[in-house]
Design a protein around this motif. Structure first.
Motif, PDB file in Angstrom:
ATOM      1  N   LEU A  32       6.340   1.985  -1.665  1.00 48.66           N
ATOM      2  CA  LEU A  32       5.873   0.735  -1.996  1.00 48.66           C
ATOM      3  C   LEU A  32       5.863  -0.320  -0.549  1.00 48.66           C
ATOM      4  O   LEU A  32       5.004  -1.186  -0.676  1.00 48.66           O
ATOM      5  N   ASN A  33       6.760   0.034   0.133  1.00 49.95           N
ATOM      6  CA  ASN A  33       6.996  -0.624   1.579  1.00 49.95           C
ATOM      7  C   ASN A  33       6.129   0.124   2.532  1.00 49.95           C
ATOM      8  O   ASN A  33       5.431  -0.835   3.279  1.00 49.95           O
ATOM      9  N   CYS A  34       6.050   1.176   2.635  1.00 51.42           N
ATOM     10  CA  CYS A  34       5.618   1.988   3.768  1.00 51.42           C
ATOM     11  C   CYS A  34       4.093   2.231   3.610  1.00 51.42           C
ATOM     12  O   CYS A  34       3.365   2.092   4.682  1.00 51.42           O
ATOM     13  N   LEU A  35       3.531   2.841   2.347  1.00 52.91           N
ATOM     14  CA  LEU A  35       1.963   2.927   2.317  1.00 52.91           C
ATOM     15  C   LEU A  35       1.177   1.831   2.647  1.00 52.91           C
ATOM     16  O   LEU A  35       0.183   1.838   3.239  1.00 52.91           O
ATOM     17  N   PRO A  36       1.323   0.405   2.011  1.00 50.21           N
ATOM     18  CA  PRO A  36       0.438  -0.519   2.292  1.00 50.21           C
ATOM     19  C   PRO A  36       0.315  -0.689   3.842  1.00 50.21           C
ATOM     20  O   PRO A  36      -0.591  -1.087   4.514  1.00 50.21           O
ATOM     21  N   GLY A  37       1.550  -0.878   4.612  1.00 50.09           N
ATOM     22  CA  GLY A  37       1.441  -0.787   5.999  1.00 50.09           C
ATOM     23  C   GLY A  37       0.700   0.017   6.836  1.00 50.09           C
ATOM     24  O   GLY A  37       0.199  -0.165   7.847  1.00 50.09           O
ATOM     25  N   SER A  38       0.163   1.407   6.044  1.00 57.17           N
ATOM     26  CA  SER A  38      -0.460   2.378   6.719  1.00 57.17           C
ATOM     27  C   SER A  38      -1.907   2.208   6.088  1.00 57.17           C
ATOM     28  O   SER A  38      -2.665   3.271   6.317  1.00 57.17           O
ATOM     29  N   GLY A  39      -2.509   1.310   5.494  1.00 55.73           N
ATOM     30  CA  GLY A  39      -3.699   1.018   4.996  1.00 55.73           C
ATOM     31  C   GLY A  39      -3.876   1.574   3.468  1.00 55.73           C
ATOM     32  O   GLY A  39      -5.231   1.331   2.914  1.00 55.73           O
ATOM     33  N   TRP A  40      -3.019   2.033   2.791  1.00 60.03           N
ATOM     34  CA  TRP A  40      -2.975   2.251   1.526  1.00 60.03           C
ATOM     35  C   TRP A  40      -2.850   1.137   0.520  1.00 60.03           C
ATOM     36  O   TRP A  40      -2.062   0.410   0.556  1.00 60.03           O
ATOM     37  N   THR A  41      -3.792   1.139  -0.487  1.00 61.47           N
ATOM     38  CA  THR A  41      -3.381   0.009  -1.956  1.00 61.47           C
ATOM     39  C   THR A  41      -2.719   0.924  -2.899  1.00 61.47           C
ATOM     40  O   THR A  41      -3.356   2.274  -3.315  1.00 61.47           O
ATOM     41  N   LEU A  42      -1.968   0.479  -3.930  1.00 63.98           N
ATOM     42  CA  LEU A  42      -1.343   1.050  -4.690  1.00 63.98           C
ATOM     43  C   LEU A  42      -1.763   0.252  -5.979  1.00 63.98           C
ATOM     44  O   LEU A  42      -1.678  -1.000  -6.132  1.00 63.98           O
ATOM     45  N   SER A  43      -2.030   1.123  -7.055  1.00 59.83           N
ATOM     46  CA  SER A  43      -2.374   0.533  -8.268  1.00 59.83           C
ATOM     47  C   SER A  43      -1.947   1.330  -9.445  1.00 59.83           C
ATOM     48  O   SER A  43      -1.514   2.324  -9.372  1.00 59.83           O
ATOM     49  N   GLU A  44      -2.079   0.618 -10.762  1.00 61.98           N
ATOM     50  CA  GLU A  44      -1.774   1.277 -11.871  1.00 61.98           C
ATOM     51  C   GLU A  44      -0.370   1.831 -12.052  1.00 61.98           C
ATOM     52  O   GLU A  44      -0.107   3.116 -12.346  1.00 61.98           O
ATOM     53  N   PRO A  45       0.479   1.122 -11.716  1.00 55.10           N
ATOM     54  CA  PRO A  45       1.927   1.349 -11.824  1.00 55.10           C
ATOM     55  C   PRO A  45       2.403   1.896 -13.244  1.00 55.10           C
ATOM     56  O   PRO A  45       1.877   1.494 -14.106  1.00 55.10           O
ATOM     57  N   GLY A  46       2.988   3.012 -13.171  1.00 59.17           N
ATOM     58  CA  GLY A  46       3.621   3.640 -14.644  1.00 59.17           C
ATOM     59  C   GLY A  46       4.722   4.513 -14.329  1.00 59.17           C
ATOM     60  O   GLY A  46       5.571   4.372 -13.159  1.00 59.17           O
ATOM     61  N   LYS A  47       5.163   5.385 -15.318  1.00 60.93           N
ATOM     62  CA  LYS A  47       6.227   6.296 -15.248  1.00 60.93           C
ATOM     63  C   LYS A  47       5.580   7.642 -15.494  1.00 60.93           C
ATOM     64  O   LYS A  47       4.771   7.991 -16.527  1.00 60.93           O
ATOM     65  N   ALA A  48       6.410   8.885 -15.026  1.00 64.43           N
ATOM     66  CA  ALA A  48       5.926  10.079 -15.225  1.00 64.43           C
ATOM     67  C   ALA A  48       7.182  10.715 -15.782  1.00 64.43           C
ATOM     68  O   ALA A  48       8.325  10.754 -15.075  1.00 64.43           O
TER      69      ALA A  48
END
Length: 214
Positions: A103-119
């Motif tokens: 959650l901290n590393c990926l946005p800094g590399s240009g990724w967007t995160l969505s649809e949080p959930g659990k597996a």
């Protein structure tokens, strides 16, 4: 009288705490037997390694400060479904080196995160654990990601509880070793199939991970 008794009890507790802290400092981390991550199996379940293991550049390694890591691509032979597998292992977290949340590393590399959930990931002994799940996107690339924290026999989704357990285990077991485990699967034309594949891979990997992250 009661006041002096309370003071005496408090003084004893402070002295005991000091003794324990000095003892833990003197003894250091308990030695843990484990296999190196580059010896992770070439095939797990229906999944086969593809290509060579990826190497992180020096700048990334300086930030991660991992003791050992694995970044490997796998493919399911029956369907051709791919999966990227990352494990970052820390032999000790006492000195400030610790796993980094996607959650901290990926946005800094240009990724967007969505649809949080659990597996829910099944383990070989019939039990299961819960992992974090996100859809991640970067330009034309879209994948299903699941990740969790592993260490001292625990699989934990919450970074907060992972750190709490690390503190408790550093006292109880003299161990603060642990890892962050991440699996990403390209979504293609079906997010549901990508999630199913990621969970299947996670289950297969969890059967052998304790040899590398005890």
């Amino acid at each position: 009288m009661k006041s002096s008794m309370r003071f005496g009890v408090l003084l004893v507790l402070i002295l005991l705490a000091g003794i324990l802290v000095n003892a833990w400092s003197y003894l250091g981390e308990a030695h843990v037997e484990r296999k190196n991550l580059n010896d992770f199996p070439q095939s797990i379940g229906a999944w086969q390694r593809t290509g060579t293991d990826r190497l992180l550049d020096d700048e990334t390694l300086k930030v991660l400060r991992a003791s050992d890591y694995l970044l490997r691509d796998f493919r399911k032979t029956s369907t051709g479904q791919g999966a990227n597998f990352y494990v970052g292992y820390y032999a000790s977290q006492r000195g400030g080196a610790t796993y980094h949340s996607p959650l901290n590393c990926l946005p800094g590399s240009g990724w967007t995160l969505s649809e949080p959930g659990k597996a829910t990931i099944a383990l070989p002994d019939g039990t299961s654990f819960v992992a974090n799940k996100y859809v991640i996107e970067n330009g034309e690339y879209k994948s299903l990601m699941i990740y969790w924290y592993l260490g001292r026999g625990r699989n934990v989704a919450s970074e907060y509880w992972g750190k709490v357990y690390t503190v408790l285990d550093s006292v109880r077991l003299r161990r603060s070793d642990g890892a962050m485990v991440r699996i990403t699967v390209p979504i293609g034309d079906s997010e549901a199939r990508a999630e199913q594949a990621a969970i299947e891979f996670a289950s297969a990997a969890s059967a052998v991970l304790p040899e590398f992250v005890p």
